[in-house]
Write an enzyme that holds these catalytic residues in place. Structure first.
Site, short mmCIF file in Angstrom:
data_model
loop_
_atom_site.label_atom_id
_atom_site.label_comp_id
_atom_site.label_asym_id
_atom_site.label_seq_id
_atom_site.Cartn_x
_atom_site.Cartn_y
_atom_site.Cartn_z
N HIS A 30 41.88 38.29 38.56
CA HIS A 30 43.33 38.08 38.68
C HIS A 30 43.73 38.24 40.13
O HIS A 30 43.17 39.09 40.82
CB HIS A 30 44.08 39.09 37.80
CG HIS A 30 45.47 38.69 37.52
ND1 HIS A 30 46.49 38.92 38.41
CD2 HIS A 30 46.01 38.02 36.47
CE1 HIS A 30 47.61 38.44 37.89
NE2 HIS A 30 47.35 37.87 36.73
N ASP B 144 44.11 36.59 29.24
CA ASP B 144 43.60 35.45 28.48
C ASP B 144 42.27 35.72 27.79
O ASP B 144 41.83 34.93 26.96
CB ASP B 144 43.46 34.23 29.41
CG ASP B 144 44.81 33.71 29.83
OD1 ASP B 144 45.66 33.55 28.95
OD2 ASP B 144 45.02 33.49 31.03
N1 ACO Z 1 34.19 34.54 37.58
C1 ACO Z 1 33.30 34.70 38.61
N2 ACO Z 1 33.68 34.98 39.87
C2 ACO Z 1 34.99 35.09 40.12
C3 ACO Z 1 35.96 34.95 39.10
C4 ACO Z 1 35.51 34.66 37.80
N3 ACO Z 1 36.37 34.52 36.80
N4 ACO Z 1 37.17 35.10 39.63
C5 ACO Z 1 37.00 35.34 40.93
N5 ACO Z 1 35.67 35.33 41.23
C6 ACO Z 1 35.07 35.62 42.54
C7 ACO Z 1 35.26 34.45 43.49
O1 ACO Z 1 34.16 33.54 43.42
C8 ACO Z 1 35.35 35.17 44.82
O2 ACO Z 1 34.06 35.53 45.20
P1 ACO Z 1 33.63 35.51 46.77
O3 ACO Z 1 34.47 36.56 47.43
O4 ACO Z 1 32.18 35.78 46.78
O5 ACO Z 1 33.97 34.12 47.27
C9 ACO Z 1 36.11 36.44 44.50
O6 ACO Z 1 35.81 36.69 43.12
C10 ACO Z 1 37.61 36.33 44.69
O7 ACO Z 1 38.07 35.21 43.93
P2 ACO Z 1 39.30 34.28 44.33
O8 ACO Z 1 39.08 32.93 43.75
O9 ACO Z 1 39.54 34.37 45.81
O10 ACO Z 1 40.47 35.03 43.60
P3 ACO Z 1 41.93 34.44 43.36
O11 ACO Z 1 42.84 35.58 43.44
O12 ACO Z 1 42.20 33.29 44.27
O13 ACO Z 1 41.85 33.82 41.89
C11 ACO Z 1 41.88 33.66 39.55
C12 ACO Z 1 42.31 34.48 40.78
C13 ACO Z 1 42.33 32.19 39.72
C14 ACO Z 1 42.57 34.21 38.32
C15 ACO Z 1 40.33 33.72 39.42
O14 ACO Z 1 39.94 35.07 39.24
C16 ACO Z 1 39.81 32.85 38.28
O15 ACO Z 1 39.60 31.65 38.49
N6 ACO Z 1 39.61 33.45 37.06
C17 ACO Z 1 39.17 32.69 35.91
C18 ACO Z 1 40.33 31.91 35.31
C19 ACO Z 1 41.30 32.81 34.58
O16 ACO Z 1 40.92 33.65 33.78
N7 ACO Z 1 42.59 32.59 34.87
C20 ACO Z 1 43.68 33.31 34.18
C21 ACO Z 1 44.35 34.27 35.12
S1 ACO Z 1 45.61 35.18 34.29
C22 ACO Z 1 46.85 34.09 34.15
O17 ACO Z 1 47.09 33.23 34.93
C23 ACO Z 1 47.68 34.25 33.02
#
Ligand code: ACO
Length: 439
Positions: A309, A366
């Protein structure tokens, strides 16, 4: 930092003194509103991770501590002691309703459930295979056409009619969601019954058969109610920012929430609940217990949906409540879902793995909401629609706050241009193709 109330930054030989805004929970923000005018610089913050786009009194989140409050009330307490409609009133109007205010609000929601017959033909115009979120967004915008006095794009008039618009939207988002489902399943449209709660009526409008009494399990209605309550608001997330962005240009509430539905649809936002079930199904069908999938996620090939998140760097408090709710509902209705076992296993692996630990990746709202919705018999492609129903009161509250703000400006970020510098136009016949990369 010069003192607690301002920050001095130097740009070459020019200094900028930025006032500091302090929120009621002690969050500090550097006010850069005059930065460009005074220095020629803008700030760069792709994804807006460090940008406060507004002051808001609706929802407070402390992502490090895993705290979420609506209008100051902890989410755990609301989930335990309130319900979706009462908490919606709280989020929209700022205070818990009196018994009379709540009764009146409920009645107005019930009385607004009817759908214009012409809208029903519009639903029938969608292909059966259309995604329900596409239909919902289109229908919410179209709905405004049937209420021209509520969707005037005259800010003063739209605010004067705000109370009516609010109940029209909260009522009709439920009716439109159920109507789309009935149409896709060849069933006649059903209207709500007096005496049923908001969620009982939704289940009745979705699943009842003509001529038969609805059999609504109270635990099922309660689980859905809690799920909606947990989704009401979540400060400046992707869809809420979209609602405020569209509304900031003067657009009415119908148009703004319709855009919110589109923003919510994506798998990184509200579409994640659907994506979680698709992921768990894929894992189950491949014979994996989750171990291989987690390895692929660590290698960057896939994302563990329902994890991570932007704001929470701790367990999402909504996920905790939903997990407990999930266990309760499975007990109450006596079903078993093999996907729940995989979800537990994935959570176990991820919470103990260095990759997830170092990035503070925890289950978000979620992760378990999809499993609950599956147990309630909601089709997977409608999961984001349920999210939109829950988020509707939050969008409405945020639109109101944005629209009532004195001197509120249109949302209009800047950019850092990295394209071609000025060049001369080349007439068609003089253009030669650029050599391809493999030539
Ligand atoms: N699985 C594996 N790795 C992940 C995940 C994940 N779900 N989420 C983040 N990471 C990793 C990224 O690859 C990144 O790694 P790095 O530093 O080596 O490059 C690090 O964690 C940071 O991730 P970001 O993408 O920069 O985080 P951001 O804050 O931009 O994204 C998000 C947040 C979109 C929710 C992301 O965690 C994600 O895509 N999660 C899966 C989708 C999801 O569950 N979305 C629902 C969110 S809740 C809502 O909107 C109601």
């Amino acid at each position: 930092m010069t003192n607690k109330s301002e920050i001095k930054v130097t740009f070459g030989n020019r200094g900028y003194v930025a006032p500091v805004i302090v929120g009621t929970e002690g969050e500090h923000a550097v006010d850069i509103r005059k930065l460009r005018a005074e220095t020629g610089f803008i700030t760069y913050d792709e994804g807006y991770g460090n940008t406060g786009s507004c002051e808001s009194a609706i929802t407070f989140i402390d992502g490090e501590k895993g705290i979420l409050r609506y209008r100051g009330y902890p989410i755990e307490e609301l989930a335990e002691r309130s319900n979706f409609i009462e908490s919606s009133y709280l989020v929209i109007y700022g205070e818990l309703p009196t018994p009379r205010e709540l009764e009146e609000f409920r009645n107005r929601i019930l009385l607004n459930a009817g759908i214009h017959e012409a809208l029903r033909t519009m639903v029938a115009g969608f292909p059966m295979t259309a995604h329900p979120m596409a239909g919902l967004s289109a229908m919410l915008n179209a709905l405004g056409c049937y209420y021209p006095e509520l969707s005037s794009n005259n800010r003063k008039q739209d605010l004067e009619n705000f109370d009516r618009t609010t109940t029209v939207l909260i009522s009709k988002v439920r009716a439109l969601a159920a109507m789309g489902y009935r149409y896709r399943n060849g069933l006649p449209v059903t209207y709500p019954k007096r005496g049923y709660s908001y969620c009982e009526n939704f289940l009745h409008m979705m699943f009842s058969y003509p001529g038969e009494d609805s059999q609504i399990h109270p635990d099922v209605a309660k689980a859905l109610d809690t799920l909606l309550l947990l989704h009401i608001d979540h400060e400046q997330n992707c869809s809420t920012s979209t609602v405020r962005m569209v509304g900031s240009g003067g657009a009415n509430l119908f148009a703004s929430v319709s855009a919110g539905v589109c923003a919510l649809w994506g798998p990184m936002h509200g579409g994640a609940n659907q994506a979680v079930i698709e992921m768990l199904t894929e894992i189950s069908e491949s014979g994996d217990d989750g171990t291989k999938f987690v390895e692929r996620a660590k290698a960057g090939e896939v994302r563990l949906m329902g994890f991570g998140h932007r704001v929470y760097k701790n367990y999402d408090p909504r996920a905790k409540i939903l997990h407990a709710q999930c266990m309760k509902i499975f007990d109450a209705i006596g079903v078993e879902d093999p996907l729940l076992k995989i979800a537990h296993r994935l959570e176990d692996i991820a919470l103990n793995d260095a990759y997830f630990k170092s990035r503070n990746l925890y289950p978000n709202v979620d992760f378990y909401s999809g499993i609950i919705l599956r147990a309630l018999g909601i089709p997977v492609n409608m999961f984001p629609v349920i999210f939109a129903m829950g988020r509707m009161p939050g969008w409405i509250a945020q639109w109101k706050e944005m629209a009532e703000r004195p001197g509120g400006r249109i949302y209009r970020p800047r950019q850092v241009y990295v394209g071609e510098r000025e060049r001369r136009f080349v007439p068609l016949m003089e253009r030669v193709a650029a050599p391809s990369a493999n030539a």
